[in-house]
Design a protein around this motif. Structure first.
Motif, mmCIF file in Angstrom:
data_model
loop_
_atom_site.group_PDB
_atom_site.id
_atom_site.type_symbol
_atom_site.label_atom_id
_atom_site.label_comp_id
_atom_site.label_asym_id
_atom_site.label_seq_id
_atom_site.Cartn_x
_atom_site.Cartn_y
_atom_site.Cartn_z
ATOM 1 N N ASN A 312 54.352 36.186 50.934
ATOM 2 C CA ASN A 312 53.463 35.038 51.066
ATOM 3 C C ASN A 312 52.619 35.120 52.323
ATOM 4 O O ASN A 312 52.029 34.127 52.745
ATOM 5 C CB ASN A 312 54.297 33.738 51.077
ATOM 6 C CG ASN A 312 53.427 32.504 50.923
ATOM 7 O OD1 ASN A 312 52.427 32.525 50.216
ATOM 8 N ND2 ASN A 312 53.804 31.428 51.602
ATOM 9 N N GLY A 334 51.594 30.993 54.146
ATOM 10 C CA GLY A 334 51.230 29.708 53.584
ATOM 11 C C GLY A 334 49.745 29.612 53.310
ATOM 12 O O GLY A 334 49.100 30.588 52.934
ATOM 13 N N HIS A 352 49.536 25.297 56.510
ATOM 14 C CA HIS A 352 50.429 24.486 55.686
ATOM 15 C C HIS A 352 51.431 25.436 55.016
ATOM 16 O O HIS A 352 51.078 26.176 54.094
ATOM 17 C CB HIS A 352 49.640 23.732 54.620
ATOM 18 C CG HIS A 352 48.438 23.007 55.157
ATOM 19 N ND1 HIS A 352 48.503 21.742 55.694
ATOM 20 C CD2 HIS A 352 47.134 23.388 55.235
ATOM 21 C CE1 HIS A 352 47.296 21.368 56.073
ATOM 22 N NE2 HIS A 352 46.444 22.349 55.806
ATOM 23 N N SER A 353 52.641 25.418 55.493
ATOM 24 C CA SER A 353 53.656 26.319 54.944
ATOM 25 C C SER A 353 54.336 25.753 53.707
ATOM 26 O O SER A 353 54.984 26.483 52.954
ATOM 27 C CB SER A 353 54.712 26.637 56.012
ATOM 28 O OG SER A 353 55.298 25.448 56.508
ATOM 29 N N ASP A 354 54.177 24.435 53.480
ATOM 30 C CA ASP A 354 54.807 23.777 52.334
ATOM 31 C C ASP A 354 53.745 22.967 51.605
ATOM 32 O O ASP A 354 53.222 21.986 52.138
ATOM 33 C CB ASP A 354 55.944 22.864 52.803
ATOM 34 C CG ASP A 354 56.726 22.246 51.655
ATOM 35 O OD1 ASP A 354 56.257 22.318 50.498
ATOM 36 O OD2 ASP A 354 57.802 21.673 51.912
ATOM 37 N N ASP A 355 53.400 23.367 50.371
ATOM 38 C CA ASP A 355 52.360 22.665 49.621
ATOM 39 C C ASP A 355 52.754 21.242 49.286
ATOM 40 O O ASP A 355 51.890 20.375 49.102
ATOM 41 C CB ASP A 355 52.030 23.419 48.327
ATOM 42 C CG ASP A 355 51.238 24.687 48.598
ATOM 43 O OD1 ASP A 355 50.600 24.761 49.668
ATOM 44 O OD2 ASP A 355 51.269 25.605 47.754
ATOM 45 N N ASP A 356 54.048 20.971 49.182
ATOM 46 C CA ASP A 356 54.505 19.626 48.852
ATOM 47 C C ASP A 356 54.506 18.708 50.064
ATOM 48 O O ASP A 356 54.596 17.489 49.923
ATOM 49 C CB ASP A 356 55.910 19.677 48.253
ATOM 50 C CG ASP A 356 55.944 20.391 46.918
ATOM 51 O OD1 ASP A 356 54.923 20.339 46.201
ATOM 52 O OD2 ASP A 356 56.970 21.016 46.603
ATOM 53 N N LEU A 357 54.422 19.283 51.264
ATOM 54 C CA LEU A 357 54.437 18.495 52.494
ATOM 55 C C LEU A 357 53.406 19.098 53.444
ATOM 56 O O LEU A 357 53.741 19.856 54.343
ATOM 57 C CB LEU A 357 55.836 18.513 53.124
ATOM 58 C CG LEU A 357 56.115 17.444 54.190
ATOM 59 C CD1 LEU A 357 56.032 16.053 53.574
ATOM 60 C CD2 LEU A 357 57.487 17.665 54.814
#
Length: 510
Positions: A312, A334, A352-357
């Motif tokens: 990733n 990310g 942004h390492s987390d798409d949901d947060l």
């Protein structure tokens, strides 16, 4: 995620087809007692006005005012949010032209639809297909419980009683239209585009104020289109591209765009140059792009792009305007949001390492020296450079436990269980941070934050002299909330000023 068109249906609405400078009665700004701020009226009289502010008013009309909330020009007048019969009409997204002489805006018309009510008694399970504003109410021994799940489908198993209310969200749509108005209100609004099949989600002026690029979404196919129209009389609308997704930025020459075109196929996105005169598209990069919105450097000579590595991981690359790599800047995992400083060779970014947060540390980098400085370790979800490049307005996710007793700014968080954020201003040279507000954003402002790297290319919350900010917040309690437009010093040294009620506001570029 709320879309701006849905925010509008909840919060705003219409305007008049003839904008003029007839007498206007200053709207009363209604504030809860605990929200009132002391203002110095004598200071306001002698205060130097800087630019003007376009406001989506609470009644759905578009207003222009100065930073004190006075000298109001009503651009539109025929918004109609609560008709007994006929159409719901609203105007939203007022975007200033770069020369600050015109404002483009979107009109949305819908037909009122009565909500449908369905009642199921003691079913084994209920499968509920939900609209944006649908609600599920379970009557339990402790009373009614309202559920608003995030997913589009909700299953209630063996409920005592379920009441399902459907909003009919996609019903009643009539049309959306793009209008251009003179910022002084002296000329009638001019319609430059109207469609019964498309909704307009974003508008963006060319640097020379001659053309408007705008994003449309087809209501049935759900494809998006990049469209272009001149603001002079008798110009036709041209569709430059249609597909899964598109984001762009104008070159300073006003004739070229840098665009990211999204594809449904894996790793098939494209970064392209769009010649708006010859309607020619030149591919620069294809593959996995770890950013959403491209951005030319202020002089138009350079761009930022990403190249995939293993897993990733990606690397951010500085390239010339034709996509030829110059140097690798940084590796990351990310997705990245970035924006060039208006002053030159610096840019800021969030990974942004987390798409949901979404959110991450805010970093500024010099492309010449390669030096990096972490400006904030908070979960920054949006940032906006000041016009002079000397400050950055940073918005980060926050919770009630973050507000310490020693916080020197203002706490405007309502007594409700709603998401809110922290606004800070940061000096990118020395990293000096000034905390200004904890607040609950309006839904329209939240949309701006969710896609800030797109909207920061077209609108500004900064005053032209880089000293002031405008933003909108929601405040109230369980009995109801209101949206407020606040103007404040970026230094936080003077009390903020409430200048109106409405879900969104933008400062003029000059």
């Amino acid at each position: 995620m709320y879309t701006l068109r849905r925010c509008v249906l909840l919060l705003c609405a219409a305007a008049s087809l003839s904008a003029c400078t007839a007498s206007y009665q200053q709207p009363r700004v209604e504030l809860p007692q605990e929200f009132r701020l002391p203002q110095n009226e004598i200071v306001k009289i002698f205060e130097r006005r800087v630019g003007r502010i376009a406001v989506m008013n609470q009644d759905g009309n578009i207003l222009v005012m100065d930073q004190t909330g006075e000298n109001v020009v009503q651009i539109t007048r025929d918004a109609n949010l609560r008709p007994r019969n006929g159409e719901l009409l609203s105007y939203y997204l007022p975007v200033w032209s770069p020369d600050a002489k015109q404002i483009a805006m979107v009109e949305l018309a819908r037909r009122p639809i009565d909500n449908e009510l369905h009642i199921e008694l003691n079913p084994e399970a209920v499968l509920i297909q939900r609209g944006e504003e649908s609600a599920v109410i379970e009557q339990t021994q402790d009373g009614p419980v309202v559920r608003r799940p995030d997913s589009e489908t909700y299953i209630a198993r063996r409920p005592e009683r379920v009441v399902i209310e459907r909003s009919g969200e996609d019903e009643g749509f009539l049309y959306s239209a793009l209008y251009v108005a003179s910022a002084d209100g002296r000329q009638p609004l001019r319609e430059v585009f109207v469609s019964r099949a498309h909704e307009i989600e974003y508008i963006d002026w060319s640097p020379n104020s001659d053309q408007i690029a705008f994003l449309t979404r087809h209501r049935t196919r759900q494809t998006v289109g990049l469209n272009l129209v001149g603001v002079h009389a008798n110009t036709r609308v041209r569709r430059l591209w249609e597909g899964l997704s598109v984001a762009w930025h104008w070159h300073p020459d006003g004739q070229t765009m840098l665009a990211r075109l999204g594809s449904a196929r894996a790793n098939a996105d494209r970064l392209v140059l769009v010649d708006t005169i010859g309607e020619k598209i030149t591919r620069l990069v294809s593959g996995s792009l770890a950013f959403q919105v491209p951005h030319f450097s202020p002089d138009g000579g350079y761009i930022l792009l990403t190249e995939p590595l293993k897993g990733n991981r990606h690397q951010l690359v500085l390239a010339d305007r034709n996509g030829k790599p110059v140097r690798t800047l940084v590796e990351f995992s990310g997705r990245m949001s970035f924006a060039w400083s208006p002053a030159g060779a610096k840019f800021a970014y969030v990974v942004h390492s987390d798409d949901d947060l979404p959110g991450g540390p805010l970093v500024v980098m010099d492309v010449n020296s390669g030096n990096r400085r972490v400006l904030s370790n908070k979960p920054v979800v949006a940032f906006f450079w000041s016009p002079d490049g000397q400050r950055i307005a940073s918005f980060s996710r926050a919770s009630a436990t973050d507000i310490g007793p020693g916080f020197k700014g203002f706490d405007f968080t309502p007594p409700l269980d709603v998401p809110f954020m922290l606004l800070e201003t940061i000096n990118p040279e020395d990293g000096n941070v000034r905390g200004l507000f904890y607040f609950a954003p309006t839904r329209a402002f939240q949309r701006l934050v969710d896609e800030f790297d797109r909207y920061s290319r077209a609108v500004t919350i900064w005053s032209p002299d880089s000293r002031k900010l405008v933003f909108t917040l929601t405040f109230g309690d369980a009995n109801g909330t209101r949206d407020f437009v606040l103007e404040t010093e970026a230094s936080g040294s003077i009390n903020p000023r409430v200048i109106g009620n409405g879900p969104l506001a933008f400062w003029s570029p000059r």
